[in-house]
Design a protein around this motif. Structure first.
Motif, short mmCIF file in Angstrom:
data_model
loop_
_atom_site.label_atom_id
_atom_site.label_comp_id
_atom_site.label_asym_id
_atom_site.label_seq_id
_atom_site.Cartn_x
_atom_site.Cartn_y
_atom_site.Cartn_z
N ALA A 1 0.83 -1.21 0.00
CA ALA A 1 0.00 0.00 0.00
C ALA A 1 0.86 1.26 0.00
N GLY A 2 1.96 1.25 0.74
CA GLY A 2 2.82 2.42 0.86
C GLY A 2 3.56 2.78 -0.41
N LEU A 3 3.65 1.86 -1.34
CA LEU A 3 4.28 2.17 -2.63
C LEU A 3 3.37 3.07 -3.47
N GLU A 4 2.07 3.06 -3.16
CA GLU A 4 1.09 3.82 -3.95
C GLU A 4 0.59 5.08 -3.26
N GLN A 5 0.47 5.03 -1.92
CA GLN A 5 -0.05 6.17 -1.17
C GLN A 5 0.39 6.04 0.28
N LEU A 6 0.21 7.09 1.06
CA LEU A 6 0.55 7.05 2.47
C LEU A 6 -0.16 5.89 3.14
N ALA A 7 0.59 5.06 3.84
CA ALA A 7 0.02 3.89 4.51
C ALA A 7 0.68 3.72 5.87
N GLY A 8 -0.11 3.25 6.80
CA GLY A 8 0.42 2.92 8.11
C GLY A 8 0.01 3.90 9.18
N GLU A 9 -0.17 3.35 10.36
CA GLU A 9 -0.43 4.12 11.56
C GLU A 9 0.44 3.52 12.64
N GLY A 10 0.95 4.33 13.51
CA GLY A 10 1.77 3.77 14.58
C GLY A 10 3.24 3.74 14.24
N ASP A 11 3.87 2.58 14.46
CA ASP A 11 5.33 2.47 14.38
C ASP A 11 5.91 2.52 12.97
N VAL A 12 5.17 2.08 11.98
CA VAL A 12 5.69 2.03 10.61
C VAL A 12 4.74 2.77 9.68
N ARG A 13 5.31 3.72 8.94
CA ARG A 13 4.54 4.46 7.93
C ARG A 13 5.36 4.46 6.64
N ILE A 14 4.68 4.27 5.53
CA ILE A 14 5.35 4.20 4.23
C ILE A 14 4.58 5.08 3.26
N ARG A 15 5.35 5.80 2.42
CA ARG A 15 4.69 6.69 1.45
C ARG A 15 5.58 6.89 0.24
N PRO A 16 4.95 7.12 -0.92
CA PRO A 16 5.74 7.47 -2.11
C PRO A 16 6.36 8.85 -1.92
N ALA A 17 7.48 9.05 -2.58
CA ALA A 17 8.16 10.35 -2.53
C ALA A 17 8.56 10.74 -3.95
#
Length: 164
Positions: free
Chosen positions: A92-108
């Motif tokens: 999910a984080g490769l496409e849009q902001l994903a995650g809550e808490g300890d790990v968050r991933i987002r495209p840049a």
């Protein structure tokens, strides 16, 4: 009964963002095990742990940085620091902001992906080439297709590990 597929391990570079004008390149091991099909692992050298002493002369050292005053460490034998999180979160984080808490991933910008790791000791912000993360995810989906994870999960073993 057929043997379980071999674990997947892919080494890649990440840029650890240390400040507005300072970063360090580090080697990261991306790991996926079919017997734990819902999770991915990112392993980092121990000297980049969030609880490392920033004034430790054996802390993160970048020999290519002329402003890095840390001494080059003699021994890097400490075990890697491993973060474990959901494979679906990485996807999910490769496409849009994903995650809550300890790990968050987002495209840049520029085909990059940012991974933010939070712990009580602090926050680490890492930048990866998106293609590297996609390749790893693709390899994990070849081993265990999306939606087929529960067929590979040994619930009794997972529960025993959780309670150990």
């Amino acid at each position: 009964m057929s043997a379980a597929p071999a674990p997947i391990e892919q080494h890649t570079q990440a840029r650890l963002i240390l400040g507005s004008h300072r970063s360090a390149l580090l080697r990261v091991a991306l790991r996926y095990r079919c017997e734990d099909p819902l999770a991915v692992r990112m392993a980092f050298p121990a000297e980049y742990a969030l609880d490392a002493d920033p004034y430790d002369p054996h802390g993160p050292y970048d020999p290519s940085d002329p402003f890095d005053t840390a001494a080059a460490p003699a021994d890097r034998s400490a075990p890697d620091i491993e973060w474990v999180f959901a494979r679906q979160l990485l996807a999910a984080g490769l496409e849009q902001l994903a995650g809550e808490g300890d790990v968050r991933i987002r495209p840049a910008f520029g085909m990059r992906t940012m991974v933010e790791l939070r712990s009580p000791e602090g926050v680490a912000l890492l930048q990866f080439a998106r293609a590297d993360l996609r390749r790893f995810l693709w390899r994990s989906h070849l081993a265990v297709p999306e939606g087929q994870e529960l067929r590979h999960l040994d619930c009794d073993r997972a529960l025993a590990q959780l309670l150990a």
